[in-house]
Motif scaffolding. Structure first.
Motif, short mmCIF file in Angstrom:
data_model
loop_
_atom_site.label_atom_id
_atom_site.label_comp_id
_atom_site.label_asym_id
_atom_site.label_seq_id
_atom_site.Cartn_x
_atom_site.Cartn_y
_atom_site.Cartn_z
N MET A 169 0.81 -1.22 0.00
CA MET A 169 0.00 0.00 0.00
C MET A 169 0.84 1.27 0.00
O MET A 169 0.28 2.37 0.01
N ALA A 170 2.17 1.14 -0.05
CA ALA A 170 3.04 2.31 0.00
C ALA A 170 2.90 3.24 -1.22
O ALA A 170 3.17 4.43 -1.10
N PRO A 171 2.49 2.76 -2.42
CA PRO A 171 2.27 3.72 -3.51
C PRO A 171 1.13 4.69 -3.26
O PRO A 171 1.06 5.74 -3.90
N GLY A 172 0.22 4.33 -2.35
CA GLY A 172 -0.88 5.22 -2.01
C GLY A 172 -1.76 5.52 -3.20
O GLY A 172 -2.06 4.65 -4.02
N VAL A 173 -2.16 6.78 -3.32
CA VAL A 173 -3.11 7.20 -4.36
C VAL A 173 -2.37 7.84 -5.55
O VAL A 173 -2.96 8.58 -6.33
N VAL A 218 -1.94 17.96 5.62
CA VAL A 218 -2.87 17.50 4.58
C VAL A 218 -2.41 16.13 4.10
O VAL A 218 -1.22 15.93 3.83
N THR A 219 -3.32 15.18 4.01
CA THR A 219 -3.00 13.87 3.45
C THR A 219 -4.13 13.40 2.54
O THR A 219 -5.30 13.78 2.73
N THR A 220 -3.77 12.59 1.58
CA THR A 220 -4.76 11.89 0.75
C THR A 220 -4.33 10.43 0.72
O THR A 220 -3.23 10.09 0.25
N THR A 221 -5.16 9.56 1.25
CA THR A 221 -4.75 8.18 1.48
C THR A 221 -5.81 7.20 1.00
O THR A 221 -6.98 7.54 0.83
N THR A 222 -5.37 5.96 0.82
CA THR A 222 -6.29 4.86 0.53
C THR A 222 -5.88 3.67 1.38
O THR A 222 -4.81 3.67 2.01
N GLU A 223 -6.71 2.68 1.40
CA GLU A 223 -6.38 1.43 2.08
C GLU A 223 -7.11 0.29 1.39
O GLU A 223 -8.03 0.50 0.60
N VAL A 224 -6.68 -0.92 1.70
CA VAL A 224 -7.33 -2.11 1.14
C VAL A 224 -8.18 -2.75 2.21
O VAL A 224 -7.76 -2.93 3.35
N CYS A 225 -9.41 -3.10 1.84
CA CYS A 225 -10.28 -3.77 2.81
C CYS A 225 -11.32 -4.59 2.06
O CYS A 225 -11.15 -4.92 0.90
N GLY A 226 -12.41 -4.94 2.75
CA GLY A 226 -13.39 -5.83 2.15
C GLY A 226 -12.83 -7.22 1.92
O GLY A 226 -13.25 -7.92 0.99
N PHE A 227 -11.89 -7.66 2.80
CA PHE A 227 -11.30 -8.99 2.62
C PHE A 227 -12.41 -10.04 2.73
O PHE A 227 -13.15 -10.08 3.70
N GLY A 228 -12.50 -10.95 1.81
CA GLY A 228 -11.96 -10.76 0.51
C GLY A 228 -11.82 -12.11 -0.16
O GLY A 228 -12.16 -13.16 0.38
#
Length: 611
Positions: free
Chosen positions: A191-195, A308-318
């Motif tokens: 997840m380090a590449p982010g958005v 200020v941050t713009t982030t994502t994450e992975v979920c809904g496992f899955g």
């Protein structure tokens, strides 16, 4: 180091595993870069500290050979399987009950030794056995979270575009591996590449044994660590180039028309519109006004910072391959009784998040019945045959989809029964307002109670239909979901003491379709508290003799309500194609974003001083 004392002498090393990967051409990216930023980043070890510590009651009946475990767990069906396997006990003779868990945050996914020991004792004694963890025992024996040392290099162009990254990540696993200990550190580089559109990427993760309590899932589990890396990089690049950190982020965003988007680390993002979330957060915060105020206060010698941050994450496992041996499905049974009342059995096992409410809303809407006529049952393996549990922000996206699919199965059968009672072809039957009626003839109608009664006891049931009115769904999603957010924080720092005072926090999150706004906001509030707690207060600390010196609430800085301002929350809605609800998950997103947002603000307050 080669001369380090060994945690397990028989292994000959403290290195549990090493995992490397590469995408694109990072070496070329660094050669062609206009500049490079480097950083050593720390993720402190955190102690989960749910309100209720771990507990188990075991009871064995010698006559029947049945055993019941009442245990605080996020996954009663996983607990049943693990205990049965360790003891060689028949799984169909073991009942696990986990209704009110008192919080978990990930630390109650694992099966711990005490459940096994209590089961052994109750079989030996033929008497119920109870064990309850003391708070100090929790500090020293329940799994911790985070605990990483991260080295990052990032290559960039003079316009602020990110060209490539190299990562080395050392994960403190503690002395033993648990259920997810191996997997969580690998989520960090994933997840380090982010958005952002960075395609040249190289990483190595080292899982290291230490003389500490094992490390495992803690709210966000690997994704906050990845978000922290990329958000710090964005700020460092902006500082080097003397650009606004907002502008650097904009120049690197994955565009909204690029989805589904394949990242260099192998993740496939389902959908996103990062610009919209950022624009909304900046507008709500009054970003330009904040920058003007910051310049004015600096002239007066005051330290104000804007993060200020713009982030994502992975979920809904899955998908099953994303969860190893834990299974990727979730189960649901929806049953209508002869009086037209509805019972829902879910394997998702909520323990405070409120899915009893949102699941009932889904069923009430699908079946057109009153909300109060729906009863949601969970957490008892004798009642709910199979399930996976609550973690990884999967409950609504996966469990809720199983519920809606089972509800649709019930609706289809009920429509056929109603058609038989109305003596009409099922295609002309309409369900609305809690009744079935004939299209264009509103006067010809039957109620759910009449349909339910006919399903079990009636005489007009079509010959091709079995009696009863229920449906079962075991649903496994085709892909993972990726919620995202844009956060803005304002801090003031006392020049004399260094104390950080958080005065404003704006959180704009996108979790896809929202079923219940109040539940979403509750999850965001809690997630912010934990992420801010990591940034400003919490850390498990040991002395040189291996003594945990933050082993009580006298020494471990749990954040308090007075440490927070009133949060300003809003959202955008970008649905996922991976489930019919369009829901992505929200339980961990705020925790992922909050820590880098606070650190961004603190560094921003001090940057003009050369910090």
């Amino acid at each position: 180091q080669p001369n380090s004392p060994l945690v397990h002498e028989e292994l000959g090393t403290n290195l549990c595993y090493e995992a490397s990967g590469k995408a694109g051409d990072p070496d070329r990216a660094f050669r062609e870069a206009d500049g490079v930023v480097t950083a050593r980043l720390l993720q402190p070890r955190l102690v989960p500290n749910p309100m209720e510590t771990r507990a188990v009651v075991a009871s064995y009946e010698r006559g029947s050979g049945n055993m019941t475990l009442w245990v605080g767990t996020q996954g009663p069906h996983i607990e049943r399987t693990m205990v049965a396997r360790v003891l060689g006990f028949p799984e169909n003779k073991l009942r696990v009950v986990a209704i009110d868990v008192g919080g978990g945050f990930g630390c109650k996914i694992n099966t711990y030794p005490e459940s096994i020991i209590a089961a052994i004792f109750t079989m030996q004694l033929a008497r119920p056995v109870k064990w309850v963890e003391g708070r100090q025992e929790h500090f020293i024996s329940t799994s911790h979270g985070r605990g990483q040392v991260q080295y990052v290099e990032a290559a960039y162009k003079k316009d602020g575009t990110l060209l490539g990254m190299r990562l080395r990540i050392y994960a403190d696993l503690g002395a033993y591996c648990q259920v997810l200990s191996h997997a969580i550190p690998t989520l960090t580089p994933s997840m380090a590449p982010g958005v952002y559109r960075v395609q040249n990427f190289a990483w190595t993760t080292y899982g290291v044994y230490t003389n500490k309590v094992p490390y495992d899932a803690y709210r966000g589990a690997g994704r906050p660590e990845g978000a922290y890396i990329i958000e710090r990089v964005m700020d460092l690049v902006a500082r080097k180039l003397e650009l606004d950190p907002v502008e650097v982020r904009r120049r690197n965003f994955i565009p909204k028309d690029a989805f589904p988007y394949q990242t260099p680390t192998g993740m496939e993002y389902d959908s996103g519109d990062y610009e919209a979330a950022l624009n909304k957060a900046l507008q709500i915060a009054g970003y330009d006004r904040l920058r003007s105020e910051q310049r004015r206060l600096r002239q007066q010698g005051e330290l104000m910072g804007i993060g200020v941050t713009t982030t994502t994450e992975v979920c809904g496992f899955g998908p099953a391959n994303s969860l190893g041996g834990l299974g990727g499905f979730e189960s649901a049974v929806v049953r209508v009784d002869p009086m037209g009342k509805v019972t829902v059995l879910t394997g998702a096992s909520p323990h405070g998040q409120g899915e009893e409410t949102s699941f009932a809303q889904i069923v009430a809407d699908t079946l057109s019945v009153p909300f109060d006529d729906v009863e949601v049952v969970h957490g008892d393996t004798a009642v709910v045959p199979r399930g996976v549990g609550t973690f990884g922000s999967r409950s609504l996206a996966v469990g809720g989809t199983a519920v809606i699919r089972a509800s649709q199965g019930v609706k289809e059968k009920a429509t056929q029964i109603a058609a038989a009672l109305l003596k009409i072809d099922p295609q002309h039957v309409v369900l609305e307002g809690g009744t079935f009626f004939v299209e264009d003839i509103p006067g010809r109608r039957v109620t759910w109670a009449e349909v339910g009664s006919e399903a079990y006891d009636g005489r007009n049931l079509p010959p091709h239909l079995e009696r009863g009115l229920e449906a079962t769904s075991f649903w496994e999603p085709p892909g993972l979901t990726f919620p995202f957010s844009a956060h803005v924080a304002v801090v003031h720092i006392d020049r004399d003491t260094g104390q950080v005072r958080l005065t404003r926090y704006v959180s704009v999150d996108d979790c896809g379709t929202v079923i219940n706004p109040m539940l979403v906001e509750g999850q965001v509030h809690g997630g912010l508290a934990q992420g801010i707690g990591q940034a400003l207060f919490e850390e498990a600390v040991w002395d040189d003799n291996g003594q945990l010196v933050t082993g009580t609430f006298m020494d471990y800085a749990m954040p308090l309500a007075e440490d927070f301002p009133s949060f300003t929350l809003d959202r955008t809605v970008t649905t996922t194609p991976h489930n019919p609800l369009g829901a992505k998950g929200i339980g961990e997103m705020a925790t992922v974003a909050a820590t880098p947002t606070i650190v961004s603000a603190v560094v921003d307050a001090l940057a003009h001083l050369g910090v």
